[in-house]
Design a protein around this motif. Structure first.
Motif, PDB file in Angstrom:
ATOM      1  N   THR A  49       0.804  -1.088  -0.332  1.00  0.00           N
ATOM      2  CA  THR A  49      -0.121  -0.036   0.055  1.00  0.00           C
ATOM      3  C   THR A  49       0.910   1.168  -0.164  1.00  0.00           C
ATOM      4  OG1 THR A  49      -0.280   0.462   2.410  1.00  0.00           O
ATOM      5  CG2 THR A  49      -2.175  -0.657   1.303  1.00  0.00           C
ATOM      6  N   SER A  50       1.887   1.254  -0.200  1.00  0.00           N
ATOM      7  CA  SER A  50       2.934   2.040   0.017  1.00  0.00           C
ATOM      8  C   SER A  50       3.182   3.191  -1.640  1.00  0.00           C
ATOM      9  CB  SER A  50       4.502   1.911  -0.070  1.00  0.00           C
ATOM     10  OG  SER A  50       5.302   1.358  -0.899  1.00  0.00           O
ATOM     11  N   GLY A  51       2.772   2.531  -2.372  1.00  0.00           N
ATOM     12  CA  GLY A  51       2.588   2.794  -3.358  1.00  0.00           C
ATOM     13  C   GLY A  51       3.927   3.014  -4.183  1.00  0.00           C
ATOM     14  N   ILE A  52       5.301   2.341  -3.757  1.00  0.00           N
ATOM     15  CA  ILE A  52       6.517   2.618  -4.313  1.00  0.00           C
ATOM     16  C   ILE A  52       6.649   1.761  -5.543  1.00  0.00           C
ATOM     17  CG2 ILE A  52       9.081   2.460  -3.488  1.00  0.00           C
ATOM     18  CD1 ILE A  52       8.133   2.995  -0.456  1.00  0.00           C
ATOM     19  N   GLU A  53       6.591   2.030  -6.318  1.00  0.00           N
ATOM     20  CA  GLU A  53       7.244   1.121  -7.073  1.00  0.00           C
ATOM     21  C   GLU A  53       6.282  -0.132  -7.246  1.00  0.00           C
ATOM     22  OE1 GLU A  53      11.173   0.497  -8.885  1.00  0.00           O
ATOM     23  OE2 GLU A  53      11.543   2.487  -7.851  1.00  0.00           O
ATOM     24  N   SER A  54       5.151  -0.426  -7.675  1.00  0.00           N
ATOM     25  CA  SER A  54       4.201  -1.015  -6.836  1.00  0.00           C
ATOM     26  C   SER A  54       3.944  -2.155  -7.959  1.00  0.00           C
ATOM     27  CB  SER A  54       2.962  -0.987  -7.267  1.00  0.00           C
ATOM     28  OG  SER A  54       1.982   0.223  -6.193  1.00  0.00           O
ATOM     29  N   SER A  55       4.032  -1.831  -9.709  1.00  0.00           N
ATOM     30  CA  SER A  55       4.353  -2.527 -10.893  1.00  0.00           C
ATOM     31  C   SER A  55       5.868  -3.881 -10.253  1.00  0.00           C
ATOM     32  CB  SER A  55       4.567  -2.436 -12.023  1.00  0.00           C
ATOM     33  OG  SER A  55       5.417  -1.454 -11.876  1.00  0.00           O
ATOM     34  N   ARG A  56       6.912  -3.238  -9.929  1.00  0.00           N
ATOM     35  CA  ARG A  56       7.926  -4.031  -9.219  1.00  0.00           C
ATOM     36  C   ARG A  56       7.699  -5.132  -8.231  1.00  0.00           C
ATOM     37  NH1 ARG A  56      13.140  -1.318  -8.825  1.00  0.00           N
ATOM     38  NH2 ARG A  56      14.671  -3.250  -9.703  1.00  0.00           N
ATOM     39  N   VAL A  57       7.381  -3.863  -7.387  1.00  0.00           N
ATOM     40  CA  VAL A  57       7.353  -5.319  -6.425  1.00  0.00           C
ATOM     41  C   VAL A  57       5.990  -6.438  -7.305  1.00  0.00           C
ATOM     42  CG1 VAL A  57       5.974  -5.149  -4.025  1.00  0.00           C
ATOM     43  CG2 VAL A  57       7.145  -3.364  -4.892  1.00  0.00           C
ATOM     44  N   ASP A  58       4.963  -6.516  -7.708  1.00  0.00           N
ATOM     45  CA  ASP A  58       4.043  -7.401  -8.253  1.00  0.00           C
ATOM     46  C   ASP A  58       4.980  -8.052  -8.671  1.00  0.00           C
ATOM     47  OD1 ASP A  58       1.154  -7.565  -8.709  1.00  0.00           O
ATOM     48  OD2 ASP A  58       2.258  -8.185 -11.030  1.00  0.00           O
ATOM     49  N   GLN A  59       5.656  -8.208  -9.827  1.00  0.00           N
ATOM     50  CA  GLN A  59       6.492  -9.503 -10.523  1.00  0.00           C
ATOM     51  C   GLN A  59       7.568  -9.927  -9.137  1.00  0.00           C
ATOM     52  OE1 GLN A  59       8.662  -6.744 -13.405  1.00  0.00           O
ATOM     53  NE2 GLN A  59       7.567  -6.640 -14.972  1.00  0.00           N
ATOM     54  N   ALA A  60       8.235  -9.138  -8.611  1.00  0.00           N
ATOM     55  CA  ALA A  60       9.047 -10.119  -7.784  1.00  0.00           C
ATOM     56  C   ALA A  60       8.708 -10.854  -7.076  1.00  0.00           C
ATOM     57  CB  ALA A  60      10.120  -9.141  -7.302  1.00  0.00           C
ATOM     58  N   VAL A  61       7.215 -10.333  -6.122  1.00  0.00           N
ATOM     59  CA  VAL A  61       6.797 -11.240  -5.157  1.00  0.00           C
ATOM     60  C   VAL A  61       5.884 -12.543  -6.086  1.00  0.00           C
ATOM     61  CG1 VAL A  61       6.615  -9.598  -3.375  1.00  0.00           C
ATOM     62  CG2 VAL A  61       4.290  -9.590  -5.109  1.00  0.00           C
ATOM     63  N   LYS A  62       5.775 -12.167  -7.318  1.00  0.00           N
ATOM     64  CA  LYS A  62       5.220 -13.293  -7.981  1.00  0.00           C
ATOM     65  C   LYS A  62       5.876 -14.556  -8.349  1.00  0.00           C
ATOM     66  CE  LYS A  62       1.312 -11.071 -10.138  1.00  0.00           C
ATOM     67  NZ  LYS A  62      -0.158 -10.666 -11.474  1.00  0.00           N
ATOM     68  N   ARG A  63       7.667 -13.877  -8.213  1.00  0.00           N
ATOM     69  CA  ARG A  63       8.679 -14.532  -8.766  1.00  0.00           C
ATOM     70  C   ARG A  63       8.911 -15.312  -7.455  1.00  0.00           C
ATOM     71  NH1 ARG A  63      10.349 -10.238 -12.139  1.00  0.00           N
ATOM     72  NH2 ARG A  63      11.840  -9.978  -9.896  1.00  0.00           N
ATOM     73  N   LEU A  64       7.911 -15.756  -6.687  1.00  0.00           N
ATOM     74  CA  LEU A  64       8.726 -15.637  -4.948  1.00  0.00           C
ATOM     75  C   LEU A  64       7.690 -16.386  -4.892  1.00  0.00           C
ATOM     76  CD1 LEU A  64      10.120 -12.809  -2.755  1.00  0.00           C
ATOM     77  CD2 LEU A  64      11.842 -15.119  -3.646  1.00  0.00           C
ATOM     78  N   GLY A  65       6.620 -16.356  -5.682  1.00  0.00           N
ATOM     79  CA  GLY A  65       5.901 -17.383  -5.439  1.00  0.00           C
ATOM     80  C   GLY A  65       4.158 -17.062  -4.930  1.00  0.00           C
ATOM     81  N   PHE A  66       4.878 -15.835  -4.561  1.00  0.00           N
ATOM     82  CA  PHE A  66       3.112 -14.928  -3.902  1.00  0.00           C
ATOM     83  C   PHE A  66       1.537 -14.834  -5.235  1.00  0.00           C
ATOM     84  CE2 PHE A  66       6.017 -13.514  -0.800  1.00  0.00           C
ATOM     85  CZ  PHE A  66       4.881 -13.352   0.153  1.00  0.00           C
TER      86      PHE A  66
END
Length: 182
Positions: free
Chosen positions: A147-164
């Motif tokens: 919910t921080s709004g910091i680079e949300s699309s990069r966070v989305d990609q990264a956490v999906k790669r980690l299995g979230f």
């Protein structure tokens, strides 16, 4: 995690030691360097219009240290300086019992660390720390709220790669037109 170092290459963090160290925050350590990083993280969020309170952050840090069985605060240091952190809490589902769910409240890498190979190692290391901690306390799931709004699309990609996986969304409505909006 205690003292396990990873060598970084070309991190852009200065000519000094570029060794990445991931560790848990100790109850007896000086909180000021962490408070500086907390404030830096706050200034990047969509909530940066809210005044940052070092006193409130210091109290939160004290509470986390006092209740370390239910909280995890891990830090990523480069050359002895905090450049990233993860804060997570464990608790039961609000109307359920007997099952712990861990919530990652904040994961943050400084701008200097973020777009480097070392930054990727720091983020993965912090996620691995919360995964090990969650497993060790018998938690069933790990939730991450971005919910921080910091680079949300990069966070989305990264956490999906980690299995979230995605279980919902975050929405915001500014109800006071005098407050800043994104």
């Amino acid at each position: 995690m205690d003292g396990a170092g990873v060598r970084g290459v070309g991190s852009g963090l200065g000519a000094g030691d570029r060794k990445l160290v991931l560790r848990l925050v100790r109850p007896d350590e000086d909180p000021e360097p962490l408070l500086d990083l907390f404030e830096q993280a706050h200034q990047e969020t969509r909530f940066n219009y809210i005044p940052f309170s070092r006193d409130k952050a210091r109290r939160l840090l004290s509470q986390v240290m006092a209740e370390d069985a239910r909280h995890l605060l891990a830090v990523a240091e480069v050359g002895g300086k905090p450049e990233g952190f993860l804060f997570a809490s464990a608790g039961e589902y609000f109307v359920g019992t007997d099952t712990l769910i861990v919530t990652i409240n904040v994961i943050y890498n400084s701008q200097a660390l973020r777009r480097t190979l070392l930054g990727g190692r720091a983020a993965v290391g912090l996620f691995n720390a919360v995964r090990r901690w969650s497993s060790g306390i018998g938690a069933r799931e790990i939730m991450l709220h971005t919910t921080s709004g910091i680079e949300s699309s990069r966070v989305d990609q990264a956490v999906k790669r980690l299995g979230f996986g995605i279980v919902g969304c975050a929405y915001a409505l500014n109800v006071n037109p005098t407050c800043p909006q994104e």
